[in-house]
Design a protein around this motif. Structure first.
Motif, mmCIF file in Angstrom:
data_model
loop_
_atom_site.group_PDB
_atom_site.id
_atom_site.type_symbol
_atom_site.label_atom_id
_atom_site.label_comp_id
_atom_site.label_asym_id
_atom_site.label_seq_id
_atom_site.Cartn_x
_atom_site.Cartn_y
_atom_site.Cartn_z
ATOM 1 N N LYS A 151 40.732 60.105 10.793
ATOM 2 C CA LYS A 151 41.170 58.795 10.312
ATOM 3 C C LYS A 151 42.678 58.781 10.160
ATOM 4 O O LYS A 151 43.279 59.768 9.742
ATOM 5 C CB LYS A 151 40.553 58.500 8.952
ATOM 6 C CG LYS A 151 39.055 58.371 8.953
ATOM 7 C CD LYS A 151 38.547 58.162 7.521
ATOM 8 C CE LYS A 151 37.071 57.893 7.504
ATOM 9 N NZ LYS A 151 36.234 59.048 7.678
ATOM 10 N N LEU A 152 43.281 57.642 10.487
ATOM 11 C CA LEU A 152 44.700 57.405 10.238
ATOM 12 C C LEU A 152 44.770 56.527 9.002
ATOM 13 O O LEU A 152 44.309 55.389 9.011
ATOM 14 C CB LEU A 152 45.352 56.715 11.443
ATOM 15 C CG LEU A 152 46.838 56.447 11.332
ATOM 16 C CD1 LEU A 152 47.627 57.762 11.389
ATOM 17 C CD2 LEU A 152 47.289 55.529 12.467
ATOM 18 N N ILE A 153 45.326 57.080 7.917
ATOM 19 C CA ILE A 153 45.276 56.434 6.610
ATOM 20 C C ILE A 153 46.686 56.146 6.106
ATOM 21 O O ILE A 153 47.580 56.990 6.236
ATOM 22 C CB ILE A 153 44.565 57.351 5.595
ATOM 23 C CG1 ILE A 153 43.184 57.753 6.119
ATOM 24 C CG2 ILE A 153 44.465 56.692 4.223
ATOM 25 C CD1 ILE A 153 42.548 58.895 5.356
ATOM 26 N N ALA A 154 46.877 54.975 5.524
ATOM 27 C CA ALA A 154 48.134 54.648 4.840
ATOM 28 C C ALA A 154 48.007 55.160 3.410
ATOM 29 O O ALA A 154 47.179 54.664 2.642
ATOM 30 C CB ALA A 154 48.379 53.148 4.862
ATOM 31 N N PRO A 155 48.794 56.159 3.018
ATOM 32 C CA PRO A 155 48.610 56.757 1.696
ATOM 33 C C PRO A 155 48.957 55.817 0.541
ATOM 34 O O PRO A 155 48.389 55.944 -0.538
ATOM 35 C CB PRO A 155 49.533 57.978 1.712
ATOM 36 C CG PRO A 155 50.512 57.716 2.794
ATOM 37 C CD PRO A 155 49.826 56.839 3.781
ATOM 38 N N ASP A 159 44.296 52.452 2.832
ATOM 39 C CA ASP A 159 43.695 51.708 3.934
ATOM 40 C C ASP A 159 43.563 52.599 5.163
ATOM 41 O O ASP A 159 44.474 53.371 5.491
ATOM 42 C CB ASP A 159 44.549 50.491 4.304
ATOM 43 C CG ASP A 159 44.553 49.424 3.220
ATOM 44 O OD1 ASP A 159 43.663 49.451 2.338
ATOM 45 O OD2 ASP A 159 45.464 48.562 3.250
ATOM 46 N N ILE A 160 42.445 52.471 5.838
ATOM 47 C CA ILE A 160 42.208 53.212 7.079
ATOM 48 C C ILE A 160 42.576 52.285 8.232
ATOM 49 O O ILE A 160 41.983 51.216 8.390
ATOM 50 C CB ILE A 160 40.737 53.658 7.178
ATOM 51 C CG1 ILE A 160 40.412 54.612 6.038
ATOM 52 C CG2 ILE A 160 40.472 54.302 8.543
ATOM 53 C CD1 ILE A 160 38.935 54.952 5.919
ATOM 54 N N TYR A 161 43.555 52.701 9.030
ATOM 55 C CA TYR A 161 44.030 51.865 10.127
ATOM 56 C C TYR A 161 43.333 52.151 11.447
ATOM 57 O O TYR A 161 43.294 51.288 12.321
ATOM 58 C CB TYR A 161 45.546 51.994 10.277
ATOM 59 C CG TYR A 161 46.260 51.205 9.217
ATOM 60 C CD1 TYR A 161 46.409 49.833 9.326
ATOM 61 C CD2 TYR A 161 46.756 51.830 8.080
ATOM 62 C CE1 TYR A 161 47.029 49.101 8.344
ATOM 63 C CE2 TYR A 161 47.387 51.107 7.093
ATOM 64 C CZ TYR A 161 47.525 49.736 7.221
ATOM 65 O OH TYR A 161 48.135 49.019 6.240
ATOM 66 N N SER A 162 42.828 53.338 11.627
ATOM 67 C CA SER A 162 42.030 53.618 12.815
ATOM 68 C C SER A 162 41.219 54.884 12.591
ATOM 69 O O SER A 162 41.548 55.701 11.734
ATOM 70 C CB SER A 162 42.900 53.742 14.078
ATOM 71 O OG SER A 162 43.822 54.790 13.967
#
Length: 172
Positions: A151-155, A159-162
């Protein structure tokens, strides 16, 4: 003698049969098995292709060790290497990837198992390293396959972006 039964045609037919027999005995090439390097690069390509927002080359990305889904506090050589190859893939694409093991901060480590990110710690980790995104992943072995999820997460928000899922065959 008909043209089809000439000695020359018999020789050609004999040669063709011999070629077919040799080809049948020759070992068939195996389909290439994806390795961890390919998997790491594939994870990067898919996370970038499917992200809900475009990433900028100056975005700071942390890649954490991929954890065993059966025990999120544990990893293996595979989990650590997959993280390394994923980080390498982001670097090859021009992104700034921070090496968290080289930082003076006390990162969330478990006895030489690697760096892990838990949902309650993701914001803190992002602030410590001034990271715009964190890549976190898990893997699990089932039968003759290993399933990987990243997962690509905004810390800042969690939010999970992809996300991306990968299936790797386990060689016997």
């Amino acid at each position: 003698m008909t043209p089809l039964s000439s000695p020359r045609n018999h020789a050609i037919l004999l040669l063709a049969c011999f070629a077919v027999m040799v080809a049948a005995c020759y070992p068939k090439p195996k389909a290439p098995t994806p390795d961890l390097i390919d998997a790491g690069y594939y994870i990067v390509d898919q996370l970038l292709a499917q992200t809900k927002i475009p990433l900028r080359p100056d975005d700071v990305i942390l890649v954490t060790t991929f954890a065993d889904v059966s025990n999120l506090q544990a990893s293996s050589t595979m989990g650590r290497m997959l993280a390394e190859f994923t980080a390498s893939g982001f670097t090859r694409k021009g992104f700034l990837v921070k090496e968290i093991r080289l930082s003076p901060y006390n990162v969330y480590t478990v006895k030489r198992e690697g760096e892990f990110v838990l949902s309650r710690e993701i914001g803190k980790l992002g602030r410590q390293y001034k990271a715009d995104f964190i890549v976190a992943g898990v893997y699990g072995h089932t039968g003759n396959r290993t399933y990987v999820n990243a997962k690509l997460i905004a810390p800042a928000t969690g939010d999970i972006y992809s996300t991306v899922d990968v299936v790797l065959p386990i060689d016997s």
